[in-house]
Every structure is written in structure tokens, then in C-alpha cells.
Design an enzyme around this catalytic site. Structure first.
Site, PDB file in Angstrom:
ATOM      1  N   LYS A 107       0.808  -1.214   0.000  1.00 59.52           N
ATOM      2  CA  LYS A 107       0.000   0.000   0.000  1.00 59.52           C
ATOM      3  C   LYS A 107       0.846   1.271   0.000  1.00 59.52           C
ATOM      4  CE  LYS A 107      -4.220  -1.998   1.793  1.00 59.52           C
ATOM      5  NZ  LYS A 107      -3.759  -3.410   1.962  1.00 59.52           N
TER       6      LYS A 107
HETATM    7  C1  LIG Z   1      -4.373  -4.549   1.391  1.00 58.24           C
HETATM    8  C2  LIG Z   1      -3.638  -5.838   1.426  1.00 58.24           C
HETATM    9  C3  LIG Z   1      -4.031  -6.960   0.649  1.00 58.24           C
HETATM   10  C4  LIG Z   1      -5.288  -6.962  -0.204  1.00 58.24           C
HETATM   11  O1  LIG Z   1      -5.153  -6.173  -1.343  1.00 58.24           O
HETATM   12  P1  LIG Z   1      -6.436  -5.683  -2.185  1.00 58.24           P
HETATM   13  O2  LIG Z   1      -5.879  -4.760  -3.181  1.00 58.24           O
HETATM   14  O3  LIG Z   1      -7.337  -4.992  -1.184  1.00 58.24           O
HETATM   15  O4  LIG Z   1      -7.079  -6.873  -2.766  1.00 58.24           O
HETATM   16  C5  LIG Z   1      -3.254  -8.106   0.669  1.00 58.24           C
HETATM   17  N1  LIG Z   1      -2.153  -8.179   1.452  1.00 58.24           N
HETATM   18  C6  LIG Z   1      -1.742  -7.138   2.226  1.00 58.24           C
HETATM   19  C7  LIG Z   1      -0.554  -7.303   3.085  1.00 58.24           C
HETATM   20  C8  LIG Z   1      -2.463  -5.928   2.239  1.00 58.24           C
HETATM   21  O5  LIG Z   1      -2.054  -4.925   3.020  1.00 58.24           O
END
Ligand SMILES: *Cc1c(COP(=O)(O)O)cnc(C)c1O
Length: 427
Positions: A107
Site C-alpha cells: 500500500k
Molecule cells: C491490502 C492488502 C491486501 C489486499 O489487497 P487488495 O488490493 O485490497 O485486494 C493483501 N495483502 C496485504 C498485506 C495488504 O495490506
């Protein structure tokens, strides 16, 4: 590029408006009106181009009405400050490590990109970014928006329900990052944020905006690491086709990958990895979409029962289930399988998976053919989930965190108290 609403074809906005508004008037999501394709010469030369040049070519068509070339280059330079290597795990499987950023989860890419876009849109009026978090989003947004001029961030988290490590990542920064602990659950935090966005009086007084994962500025840059993965693998692939497995929560990463494929990136197909929150898995296998409440698992960033980007995927594929199934298959694994895979992969391949990556790797290997090379996304650093890892690797050391110099505010689950918190000025 104009952006359409997933629910109403008459609403069209610029990239800038889509970023600032977040959600459409109809409560839908913004989606590019068309997906541009890149020329084959681009893919032929990719391994000779640097990552920033690739990022510019990929993103320019999506943002050109709102950022000029110089601005986009600057946003990209400030976003791509960490590598995303493909690390070989077995003979035909690699891990695309997306956790080398400041808060050790993918993210970071979207949060940094969005914050830099907003700072270019800053017209002298202070913007308040209001987010509710169960952990990862808050730390990525805090780090991504830290010190960005014109932006004050207010993060609400449920008291005692994020890990000490996540709390440290949010509360150790200070300056324009205000972190508020709410005596309640994540759902309470989210409800408070929604109430603020629906409060017309408040919105007349303050420019508040959201940085949650439905914002198109968080989604688009996530296309880049698929391009960078292909660039790294291109020469070694030979005749093998590339398959990518994505650990899914709100389906943002998967949607970004699908857009990259539609731009021409040679990814043969995708695997959507689910944990016990298997709404998307069930949809692909039954054709019926039934969102449900989430259940808690070890891969908690994937604990989503009503994935928000499902709406974007359906829009891209014109609701055509057969077309979606041609590009995406899905597998699901529970917590026991996740733990077993963390242990097995460490023993057999000497590679330490985090719980999300473990689900991704299991799903990939269930579907991979002999003429394919597979990559799964390693979405977070195992360190972030040390208490899970320690269940199967007891001598795994977790990093100690010191919360004594961190600062946070506290409030009850009460909207009036939130209004007071929103008017506390940034330093
Ligand atoms: C947010 C997140 C996900 C999921 O990703 P999406 O784009 O919401 O499907 C998977 N793994 C981690 C570590 C995350 O922080």
C-alpha cells in the site's frame, strides 16, 4: 482521460476531480473511460528502459488532463523510492516482493502516489484526509502523506485492535499526521468517517477527502509492479507464459493487474487467492455474487467479505462472467493451510512467506502448468506478522517497538468528539 462512474454513464470527471472526490455522486467508483494500449515496441524494449521511464509511459495517458509531464515525473520519482524485486522461490515460481517500502506493505506505492498528486492539486486550501484503518492502510497513509504541504491527515483506529508494530508506524511520525484511538471497533471507526463525509455542514467548512483504497489514485500506480515484474523476467521466460497470483482483499491489486494486461502487458492469466473470505472465489465458481460479513484470519488484510473493487472488475468485463473466467481463476485456503505453507516453504525452499504471500503461493501452485512461470505477490513483510510466523517457526524473532515517544489522541465512539478532533490544527 475522463473517468466514468461504475453506476451511471452520464457522470464524467477529470483525473483531478476523481482523486479529490474519491466516490462518485452515485456512490459508485471512478473507472477510466477506456484502457489505452501500449505499442508492441514498448514491450520489446522494456528491459532497456529504467523504471521511471516505464512508469511515465504507463501512467501518462491516465493523468494527462490534470498533471503536466514534469509534475507526473516528479510524482513518479517520489513514489518509486524502493525496489520491487522478483525473488526465485522454486524452479518455476518467484515472489514479487512489494514490501520494501517504508511501512513494509504494497500500500506504500498507492499512498505515496496519491499524496503527491494531491499536493500538486493544492490550491491554498488545506485538505483534511480522513481515514479509518484496521492497520495497514493507516500506516501506509501516514507515511505516504507525512510532511506533504497542504494536507493534514486524521487516522482513526480501534483501540487495542492493531498490532504494536502498526501502531508504531502510525503514531511515531507526528507533524501533519494526527492519529486518534477510538474506543470501539473498526466498523465504528468506519461509521464515524462515513458520517463525516455525509455531513454537509462540515463539508462546507472543511475540505475533507478520503484516502481509502477505492481512490483511483491508489489503484493506478499499482499497475506498475506488474510491468516491473515482467521487465525482470522477460529474458528468462523463454517460451513460458507468465501467470500472476494475487492475494485478494478489496481486489484493488487484481484490478490494477487486469488493467495492465488490457494495456498489452504479456501476462497470460491471473489467479485470485482468497482466504476464508471467499466471496470472489464463490462468484467465479458459481456465477453468483453474495457479499457477506468478513471473518478474521491470519492473513487479515484479506479479510474482506464485500470487495469494493468487484464493481470495477465487472465494469471492465461488461458483466461477462465467461470473459472474467478466461483471465482469472480462484482458489481459497484456510488458516491451517496458510501455517503449513509458511512452514513447508521455509523448510523446502528456505524462503520466509508472510501469511498473505502463503495464500498467494498455494493458489498459484494449484493452478500452474508446465509451460508457465508463476509469480505470486508478497504483499507484506513477514515481520509485520511475526506472531503468526512464530506459531510454526518458534525461533523467529520479532522486532521490538518502543511506543513511549509516540503521540496519539483518544476519543469515544462519538461523532461530536470526532468533530472536535477535526478542528485541532496541524503544527
Ligand atoms: C491490502 C492488502 C491486501 C489486499 O489487497 P487488495 O488490493 O485490497 O485486494 C493483501 N495483502 C496485504 C498485506 C495488504 O495490506
Amino acid at each position: 482521460m475522463k473517468y466514468n462512474c461504475t453506476r451511471n454513464n452520464n457522470e464524467q470527471v477529470s483525473f483531478k476531480e476523481a482523486v479529490i472526490k474519491g466516490l462518485t455522486e452515485q456512490g459508485g467508483l471512478y473507472i477510466p473511460e477506456q484502457i489505452p494500449t501500449l505499442p508492441s515496441s514498448f514491450f520489446e524494449q522494456m528491459e532497456t528502459m529504467d523504471d521511471q521511464a516505464i512508469a511515465f509511459q504507463v501512467l501518462a495517458p491516465f493523468v494527462a488532463d490534470s498533471l503536466n509531464d514534469e509534475q507526473l515525473k516528479q510524482v513518479i520519482a517520489e513514489t518509486l523510492v524502493f525496489p520491487t524485486p522478483v525473488v526465485p522461490v522454486t524452479e518455476n515460481v518467484g515472489a514479487l516482493e512489494l514490501f520494501h517500502g517504508p511501512t513494509q506493505a504494497f500500500k506504500d506505492v498507492g499512498a505515496r502516489f496519491m499524496s503527491r498528486c494531491l499536493s500538486h492539486f493544492y490550491d491554498g486550501k488545506e485538505v483534511i484526509i480522513l481515514v479509518a484503518t484496521s492497520g495497514d492502510t493507516g500506516s501506509a497513509v501516514a507515511s505516504g502523506f507525512y510532511n506533504v504541504p497542504g494536507v493534514t491527515v486524521k487516522i482513526l483506529f480501534p483501540k487495542g485492535k492493531v498490532s504494536p508494530y502498526q501502531e508504531y508506524q502510525m503514531t511515531s511520525l507526528g507533524k501533519n499526521i494526527h492519529v486518534i484511538e477510538v474506543d470501539g471497533t473498526f466498523d465504528d471507526c468506519q461509521a464515524l468517517v462515513k458520517q463525516a463525509f455525509n455531513d454537509e455542514k462540515l463539508r462546507k467548512e472543511l475540505a475533507i477527502s478520503s484516502a481509502n483504497s477505492i481512490n483511483i489514485a491508489r489503484l493506478l500506480p499499482q499497475m506498475l509492479y506488474y510491468f516491473f515484474a515482467y521487465k525482470q523476467l522477460k529474458t528468462q521466460l523463454g517460451n513460458k507464459k507468465l501467470v500472476v497470483s494475487v492475494p485478494c482483499g478489496n481486489l484493488g491489486n487484481l484490478t490494477a493487474g487486469i488493467i495492465a494486461k488490457k494495456m498489452g502487458l504479456p501476462i497470460e492469466r491471473f489467479v485470485a487467492a482468497n482466504n476464508a473470505n471467499d466471496t470472489f472465489y464463490n462468484y467465479l465458481n458459481t456465477g453468483e455474487y453474495h457479499p457477506k460479513s468478513s471473518v478474521l484470519t491470519y492473513s487479515n488484510a484479506m479479510d474482506v467479505g464485500a470487495p469494493s473493487n468487484f464493481e470495477r472488475l465487472q465494469y471492465i468485463y461488461n458483466d461477462n462472467l465467461e470473459a472474467i473466467k478466461k483471465d482469472i481463476s480462484s482458489f481459497r485456503y484456510d488458516d491451517d493451510a496458510t501455517l503449513q505453507e509458511i512452514e513447508d516453504c521455509k523448510n523446502k525452499n528456505n524462503y520466509l512467506l508472510d501469511p498473505h504471500g502463503a495464500v498467494g503461493k498455494l493458489a498459484l501452485e494449484a493452478s500452474l502448468n508446465a509451460n508457465e512461470y508463476g509469480v505470486f505477490l508478497e504483499t507484506a513483510h513477514p515481520q509485520k506478522f511475526s506472531e503468526v510466523i512464530q506459531k510454526v517457526i518458534p525461533n523467529y524473532e520479532s522486532e521490538a517497538v518502543d511506543l513511549s515517544n509516540c503521540s496519539k489522541e483518544s476519543m469515544n465512539n462519538n461523532y461530536k468528539e470526532l468533530l472536535q478532533q477535526l478542528t485541532v490544527k496541524a503544527e
